[in-house]
Design an enzyme around this catalytic site. Structure first.
Site, short mmCIF file in Angstrom:
data_model
loop_
_atom_site.label_atom_id
_atom_site.label_comp_id
_atom_site.label_asym_id
_atom_site.label_seq_id
_atom_site.Cartn_x
_atom_site.Cartn_y
_atom_site.Cartn_z
CB SER A 116 44.50 49.99 39.47
OG SER A 116 43.60 50.38 38.45
CG ASP B 118 36.65 49.48 41.45
OD1 ASP B 118 36.50 50.44 40.67
OD2 ASP B 118 37.76 49.01 41.75
CG HIS C 182 39.70 51.94 41.40
ND1 HIS C 182 39.78 50.68 40.87
CD2 HIS C 182 40.80 52.61 40.96
CE1 HIS C 182 40.87 50.59 40.14
NE2 HIS C 182 41.52 51.74 40.18
#
Length: 289
Positions: A133, A191, A218
């Site tokens: 991320s 996601d 995610h």
């Protein structure tokens, strides 16, 4: 270094001077990877989340986890900051971060870059970077900066999970040149935090790309479905690394042998000079008689 480190001594040369010792190259039997966590995580939490992944790849890679220098702003203004919730930088004026934010600042980025550079130097050597991320966004930026020689970090490969292109204006120059190192890009088709199109856009800035798309959201996937992809990727990186060390070792040996030959040539020249001087002296004695 791991406990599996081995020292390999370069083959001795019969022509090398006995006073010269052959160099020793330390062969790391695993590639070492510096790992950058996501927003509101820290190094320990990220390490725990990657337990299965690390187990899959333990034969080929060693992973080192560090924490961002900034404590993330609390979700609610009246709440107390949580020390374990870390941030590499903030891209909103309120001190928070959102991956989909465009055109914002990058508060604290330089501090984080210096921290990663220091870890790369003092906890290394490392061969690769891995991020999730915001950490994957950071890895992408570092790769771009390394391409332009704007950081001391020189990754040989990278793994980017749920990564994205930073929307901060100060980061735009990092994406100007495509990066050629091998990269594995991982993202989920479901996601909702970092949509897969954002991760695909990041992948487009790299030349040597492998994509692993999973059906989830995610997170960093580590099931039997992804296991072989991870093994193959790190097996290839280790092979490349060992081949590089072998070439480096061969070059070192060639250099030493070349130096030994130069010394022998010098010795031959000196012998010739002595012989010539002796002959000349003998000639002078004959003439004086």
């Amino acid at each position: 270094m791991t406990n599996n480190d081995a020292a390999v001594e370069a083959p001795s040369s019969s022509r090398a001077s006995s006073s010269k010792q052959q160099p020793k190259l330390e062969i790391t039997e695993k590639v070492r990877v510096l790992c950058l966590h996501g927003y509101r995580q820290d190094g320990d939490a990220f390490k725990n989340k990657l337990g299965s992944f690390r187990k899959f790849t333990s034969k080929y890679a060693e992973f080192v986890f560090i924490s961002a220098p900034h404590i993330a702003a609390p979700l609610e203004s009246a709440a107390e900051p949580v020390p374990e919730q870390r941030s590499w930088w903030a891209n909103k004026d309120d001190g928070t971060f959102k991956g989909t934010n465009k055109g914002g600042p990058a508060f604290g980025f330089q501090d984080s870059l210096r921290l990663v550079e220091e870890a790369w130097k003092t906890q290394g050597p490392f061969q690769g970077l891995l991020g999730f991320s915001q950490g994957a966004c950071f890895v992408g930026l570092i790769c771009g900066l390394a391409k332009k020689k704007l950081t001391s970090i020189r990754p040989e490969f990278a793994v980017l999970s749920s990564g994205f292109v930073s929307g901060s204006l100060v980061h735009m120059s990092a994406y100007e040149e495509p990066v050629s190192i091998p990269t594995l890009h991982i993202y989920g088709s479901s996601d909702e935090i970092i949509p897969k199109d954002m991760s695909a856009l990041l992948a487009s800035h790299f030349k040597n790309v492998e994509v692993l798309e999973h059906g989830g959201g995610h997170y960093f996937p580590a099931t039997a479905q992804q296991k072989q992809t991870y093994i193959n990727f790190f097996q290839d990186r280790l092979q490349e690394y060992l081949e590089h060390l072998e070439l480096q070792q061969s070059s070192s040996v060639s250099f030493i042998e070349s130096g030994a030959e130069d010394n022998d040539d010098d010795g031959d020249a000196n012998d010739a000079e002595v012989a010539a001087a002796t002959a000349a002296a003998g000639s002078d004695l004959d003439d004086s008689d």
